[in-house]
Enzyme design. Structure first.
Site, short mmCIF file in Angstrom:
data_model
loop_
_atom_site.label_atom_id
_atom_site.label_comp_id
_atom_site.label_asym_id
_atom_site.label_seq_id
_atom_site.Cartn_x
_atom_site.Cartn_y
_atom_site.Cartn_z
N ALA A 168 -0.16 -3.35 11.05
CA ALA A 168 1.13 -2.92 10.51
C ALA A 168 1.04 -1.46 10.11
CB ALA A 168 1.51 -3.77 9.30
N LYS B 108 0.84 -1.21 0.00
CA LYS B 108 0.00 0.00 0.00
C LYS B 108 0.87 1.26 0.00
CE LYS B 108 -4.15 -1.84 2.28
NZ LYS B 108 -5.03 -1.73 3.48
N SER C 173 -1.46 1.88 6.70
CA SER C 173 -1.67 0.94 7.79
C SER C 173 -2.60 -0.16 7.32
CB SER C 173 -2.27 1.68 9.00
OG SER C 173 -2.35 0.83 10.12
N ASP C 174 -2.44 -1.34 7.89
CA ASP C 174 -3.32 -2.45 7.56
C ASP C 174 -3.56 -3.27 8.81
OD1 ASP C 174 -4.68 -3.78 5.18
OD2 ASP C 174 -3.66 -5.48 6.12
N THR C 175 -4.81 -3.65 9.03
CA THR C 175 -5.18 -4.41 10.23
C THR C 175 -5.74 -5.76 9.83
OG1 THR C 175 -5.67 -2.37 11.45
CG2 THR C 175 -6.63 -4.40 12.30
#
Length: 200
Positions: A117, A59, A80-82
């Site tokens: 992250a 991303k 950010s990635d969850t």
């Protein structure tokens, strides 16, 4: 004046959390032609920890190309990635109501991990962090799950729930970062932004 930071995320929670930190930011969202969902495909044999960090970095790469392609002023970019995982299984965003109910039934009465992250891209390079939290749900009846799914809140959320909303009543215990479970761990994010020489 250009933004101090570009946020490459549509999440209103991430915007709220950055504002809470006092970080001025502008959105840097994907063009209609970009296939952002394709970045979130899980690779065969990929662990949840590796998955969430890889997707976040991808991303960031896409957002950097977007900024350059649009001729925008240089400034740090945050992505950010969850991911929610139960054992080694990644629970993504539910496809429909049945999928959401299935995920919630699996989470009920158990402890799962929420991995978020964060990547910051700046003139000083790319920096990464990973926040790991453990969330324990109380037992939930089928009727409770049905009511929660009917509220519409599970859709668009990893693991089919948002801890800042109605799902909070199901949470018996948290071990980790509440803001990380929301989608942007503030301790790790602030550290990365300072490393990128961002003043706030």
């Amino acid at each position: 004046m250009p933004a101090l930071l570009y946020l490459a995320s549509q999440s209103p929670r991430r915007r709220e959390l950055l504002t809470q930190l006092g970080v001025a930011h502008e959105l840097l969202l994907a063009d209609a032609g970009e296939d952002a969902e394709a970045l979130e495909t899980v690779l065969p044999g990929e662990t949840p920890d590796a998955y969430v960090q890889r997707v976040c970095a991808l991303k960031a790469d896409a957002a950097l190309q977007r900024r350059i392609g649009r001729g925008l002023p240089d400034a740090p970019i945050l992505t950010s990635d969850t991911t929610v995982c139960l054992g080694g299984d990644i629970l993504g965003k539910p496809a429909d109501a049945d999928d959401a109910a299935r995920m919630l039934a699996a989470l009920a009465g158990t402890t799962h991990r929420v991995l978020t992250a964060v990547t910051v891209v700046s003139a000083l390079g790319q920096r990464h962090a990973l926040s790991i939290s453990h969330v324990t749900f109380r037992a939930m009846s089928e009727a409770e799950i049905g009511r929660y799914v009917a509220s519409g809140e599970p859709f668009g959320k990893a693991g089919a729930y948002g801890i800042q909303g109605r799902a909070a009543e199901f949470v018996a215990r948290i071990d980790g970062s509440y803001s990380g479970i929301m989608g942007l761990p503030l301790f790790e994010t602030a550290t990365l932004l300072r490393e990128a020489d961002l003043r706030f």
